[in-house]
Design a protein around this motif. Sequence first.
Motif, PDB file in Angstrom:
ATOM      1  N   LEU A 119       0.834  -1.202   0.000  1.00 19.04           N
ATOM      2  CA  LEU A 119       0.000   0.000   0.000  1.00 19.04           C
ATOM      3  C   LEU A 119       0.870   1.253   0.000  1.00 19.04           C
ATOM      4  O   LEU A 119       0.591   2.217  -0.716  1.00 19.04           O
ATOM      5  N   ASP A 120       1.935   1.238   0.800  1.00 17.27           N
ATOM      6  CA  ASP A 120       2.854   2.376   0.840  1.00 17.27           C
ATOM      7  C   ASP A 120       3.390   2.684  -0.547  1.00 17.27           C
ATOM      8  O   ASP A 120       3.562   3.841  -0.924  1.00 17.27           O
ATOM      9  N   ALA A 121       3.672   1.610  -1.319  1.00 14.82           N
ATOM     10  CA  ALA A 121       4.258   1.802  -2.637  1.00 14.82           C
ATOM     11  C   ALA A 121       3.284   2.501  -3.578  1.00 14.82           C
ATOM     12  O   ALA A 121       3.699   3.218  -4.488  1.00 14.82           O
ATOM     13  N   LEU A 122       1.992   2.328  -3.342  1.00 14.81           N
ATOM     14  CA  LEU A 122       1.009   2.942  -4.235  1.00 14.81           C
ATOM     15  C   LEU A 122       0.750   4.408  -3.903  1.00 14.81           C
ATOM     16  O   LEU A 122       0.410   5.195  -4.772  1.00 14.81           O
ATOM     17  N   LEU A 123       0.878   4.751  -2.627  1.00 24.41           N
ATOM     18  CA  LEU A 123       0.443   6.071  -2.200  1.00 24.41           C
ATOM     19  C   LEU A 123       1.504   7.112  -2.539  1.00 24.41           C
ATOM     20  O   LEU A 123       2.702   6.840  -2.448  1.00 24.41           O
ATOM     21  N   PRO A 124       1.087   8.320  -2.936  1.00 24.43           N
ATOM     22  CA  PRO A 124       2.035   9.331  -3.412  1.00 24.43           C
ATOM     23  C   PRO A 124       3.110   9.683  -2.380  1.00 24.43           C
ATOM     24  O   PRO A 124       4.266   9.829  -2.711  1.00 24.43           O
ATOM     25  N   GLY A 125       2.719   9.824  -1.128  1.00 23.22           N
ATOM     26  CA  GLY A 125       3.709  10.208  -0.127  1.00 23.22           C
ATOM     27  C   GLY A 125       4.385   9.011   0.503  1.00 23.22           C
ATOM     28  O   GLY A 125       5.180   9.168   1.424  1.00 23.22           O
ATOM     29  N   GLY A 126       4.057   7.812   0.051  1.00 24.10           N
ATOM     30  CA  GLY A 126       4.615   6.629   0.684  1.00 24.10           C
ATOM     31  C   GLY A 126       3.959   6.336   2.019  1.00 24.10           C
ATOM     32  O   GLY A 126       4.533   5.667   2.866  1.00 24.10           O
ATOM     33  N   GLY A 127       2.764   6.821   2.212  1.00 20.67           N
ATOM     34  CA  GLY A 127       2.064   6.572   3.472  1.00 20.67           C
ATOM     35  C   GLY A 127       0.792   7.392   3.514  1.00 20.67           C
ATOM     36  O   GLY A 127       0.361   7.960   2.512  1.00 20.67           O
ATOM     37  N   TRP A 128       0.180   7.428   4.718  1.00 23.83           N
ATOM     38  CA  TRP A 128      -1.048   8.209   4.870  1.00 23.83           C
ATOM     39  C   TRP A 128      -0.761   9.677   4.595  1.00 23.83           C
ATOM     40  O   TRP A 128       0.297  10.162   4.967  1.00 23.83           O
TER      41      TRP A 128
END
Lengths: 204, 471
Positions: free
Chosen positions: A37-46
């Motif tokens: 999930l981290d890999a998908l999110l722009p900031g690498g997290g919430w």
Amino acid sequence: MNGNVVALDALLDERRLWKGRALGRASSAQPTGHAALDALLPGGGWPDAALSEVLLPAAGVGELQVLWPTLARLSAAGERVALVAPPHIPFPPAWLAAGVDLRGLVLVQASGRDVLWAAEQCLRSGSCGAVLCWPGAVDDRALRRLQVAAETGQTLAFAYRASHDAFNPSPAALRLLLEAPGRVRVLKCRGGVAPDWAIPLAAG
Amino acid sequence: MRWACILFPQLALDAVLRRRVEPERPLALLAGTPQRRVLQALNPAARALGLRRGQALAAAHALTRDFATADYDPADIERWQRFLAAWAYRFSSQVSLHYPRAVLLEVQSSLGLFGPWPGFEARLRQELTALGFRHRIVAAPHPAAARALVNVYDGLALDSQKALQACLGGLTVERSGLDRESASAFQRMGLRTLGQVLAMPRDSVARRFPATVLQHLDTLLGRRALALDCYTPPDRFDGRVELNFEVESHQALLFPLRRLTADLAAFLAGRDSGVQRFVLDLEHRNGAPTRVPVGLLSAEREAAMLFELARGRLEQLQVPAPVLAMRLLAKDLPAFVPQRRELFDDRPQQSLPWEQVRERLRARLGDDAVQVLQARADPRPEQAWRLGEEGTRPPQLAQAMRPGWLLREPVPLRGPAPRVLAGPERVESGWWDGGDVRRDYYCVETRGGQRAWVYRTVGEGGPLWLHGWFA
């Protein structure tokens, strides 16, 4: 042609132009704890200090597993986590097994409009590390209030909503849809393009 | 300079004015017998209407009817003087109510804490103005001298005996605190100022006047110590505001409530204590007053917070009858422990501490709306959790294969037969306390893909009971 020359960097800085998929991403201050999930999110997290939505078709599809690593990390750091109007009792043995320290976990019982009010108070105060709320049926104005409160208090905000709300627009910075048990799809993420495939959510 | 005297020139009037929403409206305090009411004290607006002190009420009404009246109550004045002493107790351990309508406080030993006198004095004035009391302040080496000088001066601060003698010498005889008979005798002798009196030979004064005169002069100059009763603050706070009309809406109750909570905060600051539980009594014309208890989890004393909490409770209330007076009673005054804050906080933008948020939530949602979860060492799922107050230290028992959500009450599992993922797991316990449980728990997956925790009582058929979700 040569009348208006706009630097590409300026456009990128203003976020008027988005790159399809950024490669070198900064590591977020709030990793989700799920590497995929981290890999998908722009900031690498919430998204920090913003509202995230978790949309789910029914209970028991991994809605807590998404957040448990984050809550465990926050409670280990001594931060307070508020659950506003949870639908069921958080069962201590499982939460402890997930690594959440129950001392930092506060349950706020509320109903109706008071859910939004209580969540906003908790967010705005900035005294909690994360605020989870189950607002029921709400409109986008109420969600915008939560978003602003999360910005004011620099707090992570999570709202659990039913999956049929996915069609309605929302001011949340991140929208996650739990399609099937353990499968999560990113519907919207601020600062990036939402990928059009779902990823499996590894337990823990 | 050791003593400060704060004189309240119109204590009775201020006490009435401060509980009015519009203090600039004309107001007169009435004294005297019911047959002959006289105007005892007036605010500037009333004086501008042509009313005079000592006028009969009938005469005043002949002039105008555009003024409000209230009773001049000596007991009330005394109560307010004690309240002000409680306030002053915050600044000094030696506070005395030796003189009427004035508060004496020893300031020399407080200077280390509150800074040099000009700043200290400014702070006293600021707080008194906020509380709504007009005042005059004089600091002098001796209490009696401070009291005598505050008749004439305001803001005077004398350090040395020499300056004190010069200042006292300038006082006229009738304002120096001498009894009326001796003062007029001095005047008839042609002695108008205290300086002239002090210049007289001691033995001749002793011969012509009662012993009290020399005693008073010596006390003024500090040659003779003044025995003062030191004030000790009471163990409870009891404040009451009478409303000047019948109030039925919450809005109109907010102003007196703000005054009462501000008074309570000033009182608590003086005692260095907090309040954990107080009661608001709303008094009606008939019947028992409506009680609004306000409880807090920890001792607090900040005025704005107390007001907001009491307001939260008050707004929930259905008042059965119009309210005539409001009373705030606080008996439980535990020591106040300030919250420990770190200099380099992780969250510098934190605007409101959690304790205040928690009280705010409890004020609106109910006393048991904010709770923490506690784990208990019991195999029965119903007994394995408990809700408790914050601050307790529960045992931390982790168990695998337990669902994240537990339903408050088990419900029959509907729909087609689920696929069993794990189980059965026998839970059998509780034969000793009547909560006997014999169950086989399964982890199942429903047709919709939800993972559930279900059970079937051992030896019984029937439906599976849903008890939790593996969320």
